[in-house]
Design an enzyme around this catalytic site. Structure first.
Site, PDB file in Angstrom:
ATOM      1  N   SER A  52       0.815  -1.211   0.000  1.00  0.00           N
ATOM      2  CA  SER A  52       0.000   0.000   0.000  1.00  0.00           C
ATOM      3  C   SER A  52       0.853   1.269   0.000  1.00  0.00           C
ATOM      4  O   SER A  52       2.016   1.262   0.403  1.00  0.00           O
ATOM      5  CB  SER A  52      -0.899   0.037   1.240  1.00  0.00           C
ATOM      6  OG  SER A  52      -1.724  -1.092   1.291  1.00  0.00           O
TER       7      SER A  52
HETATM    8  N1  SAH Z   1       0.379  -5.587   3.987  1.00  0.00           N
HETATM    9  C1  SAH Z   1       1.111  -5.849   2.757  1.00  0.00           C
HETATM   10  C2  SAH Z   1       0.322  -5.564   1.500  1.00  0.00           C
HETATM   11  C3  SAH Z   1      -0.741  -6.507   1.316  1.00  0.00           C
HETATM   12  S1  SAH Z   1      -1.453  -6.716  -0.268  1.00  0.00           S
HETATM   13  C4  SAH Z   1       2.416  -5.108   2.704  1.00  0.00           C
HETATM   14  O1  SAH Z   1       2.734  -4.356   3.642  1.00  0.00           O
HETATM   15  O2  SAH Z   1       3.146  -5.310   1.748  1.00  0.00           O
HETATM   16  C5  SAH Z   1      -2.664  -7.881   0.290  1.00  0.00           C
HETATM   17  C6  SAH Z   1      -2.115  -9.247   0.583  1.00  0.00           C
HETATM   18  O3  SAH Z   1      -3.165 -10.016   1.132  1.00  0.00           O
HETATM   19  C7  SAH Z   1      -1.628  -9.985  -0.661  1.00  0.00           C
HETATM   20  O4  SAH Z   1      -0.305 -10.375  -0.488  1.00  0.00           O
HETATM   21  C8  SAH Z   1      -2.575 -11.167  -0.745  1.00  0.00           C
HETATM   22  O5  SAH Z   1      -1.957 -12.347  -1.230  1.00  0.00           O
HETATM   23  C9  SAH Z   1      -2.990 -11.336   0.705  1.00  0.00           C
HETATM   24  N2  SAH Z   1      -4.225 -12.073   0.930  1.00  0.00           N
HETATM   25  C10 SAH Z   1      -5.380 -12.053   0.221  1.00  0.00           C
HETATM   26  N3  SAH Z   1      -6.292 -12.868   0.781  1.00  0.00           N
HETATM   27  C11 SAH Z   1      -5.712 -13.426   1.876  1.00  0.00           C
HETATM   28  C12 SAH Z   1      -6.135 -14.347   2.885  1.00  0.00           C
HETATM   29  N4  SAH Z   1      -7.349 -14.891   2.880  1.00  0.00           N
HETATM   30  N5  SAH Z   1      -5.267 -14.680   3.872  1.00  0.00           N
HETATM   31  C13 SAH Z   1      -4.012 -14.148   3.892  1.00  0.00           C
HETATM   32  N6  SAH Z   1      -3.549 -13.287   2.975  1.00  0.00           N
HETATM   33  C14 SAH Z   1      -4.391 -12.915   1.984  1.00  0.00           C
END
Ligand code: SAH
Length: 205
Positions: A52
């Site tokens: 983000s």
């Molecule tokens: N917080 C992260 C950005 C996240 S992007 C950072 O600081 O870089 C959102 C992430 O959520 C992605 O990597 C995606 O694979 C993950 N995601 C999506 N659904 C999910 C789930 N059910 N459980 C765990 N991770 C999930």
């Protein structure tokens, strides 16, 4: 970044600002985006996912109102950047990522950077992480259709849950607070996140 993107837009929690000064965001983005690591926008991190925009990471962290000793759960480890920020303002950070290569990469990166209070596992975060519950704060960094019920159950008393709620394409950043006998919901701002995929998220693509 801290002055122009965070303070100017109203982020005022000193612990959060200090965390942003300390965590090297350039270590969390792919080599080809090094020059824009501190830009005012999200960046691709591989596997179709993004880290983000700094302001959104700061805003979500500030919404948890942490004092430094709390146990926090993050759903969506991605690059590990949000987890690293949380590790500076909380006691222990548990983070779940559904894409194994991202989880592995984040784990190695955070170990190299010396973080000892971040614990990562691969799995479906919509099920929470019962073993270490209750959590003082839960942060969901992917877009959800509704609050997964189990996450409510894993919140401690006075805990806060920060989550983008809405459709797959646009959401409202929402803070849910648990009080002894009631749940309070506060809408913060419009936002756009990648979808939360899983049992209590959106269906698999
Ligand atoms: N917080 C992260 C950005 C996240 S992007 C950072 O600081 O870089 C959102 C992430 O959520 C992605 O990597 C995606 O694979 C993950 N995601 C999506 N659904 C999910 C789930 N059910 N459980 C765990 N991770 C999930």
């Amino acid at each position: 970044m801290v002055q122009d993107q965070l303070i100017r837009r109203g982020i005022s929690d000193e612990k959060v600002l200090k965390a942003f000064r300390e965590v090297p965001r350039h270590k969390f983005v792919p080599e080809k985006y090094l020059d824009s690591a501190y830009g005012d926008f999200p960046l691709p991190i591989g596997e179709g996912q993004t880290v983000s925009q700094p302001y959104m990471v700061a805003l979500m962290t500030e919404c948890l109102e942490l004092s430094g000793k709390e146990t926090v759960l993050e759903i969506g480890t991605g690059s590990g950047y949000q987890a690293a920020i949380l590790a500076k303002v909380a006691g222990e950070v548990y983070s779940i990522e559904r894409i194994a290569p991202l989880a592995r990469q984040a784990q190695l990166r955070l170990k190299d950077l010396g973080y000892r209070n971040i614990h990562i596992k691969t799995g479906d975060g919509t099920m929470g992480w019962k073993e270490f519950a209750p959590y003082d704060g839960i942060i969901v960094t992917a877009a959800a259709p509704s609050v997964p019920e189990v996450l409510f159950e894993q919140m401690g008393l006075q805990a806060k849950l920060v989550i983008p709620l809405g459709t797959r394409f646009s959401q409202i950043l929402t803070v849910v607070s648990k009080h002894r006998d009631k749940i309070e919901t506060k809408e913060i701002c419009a936002c756009v996140f990648v979808p939360l995929l899983g049992k209590y998220g959106w269906g698999q693509e």
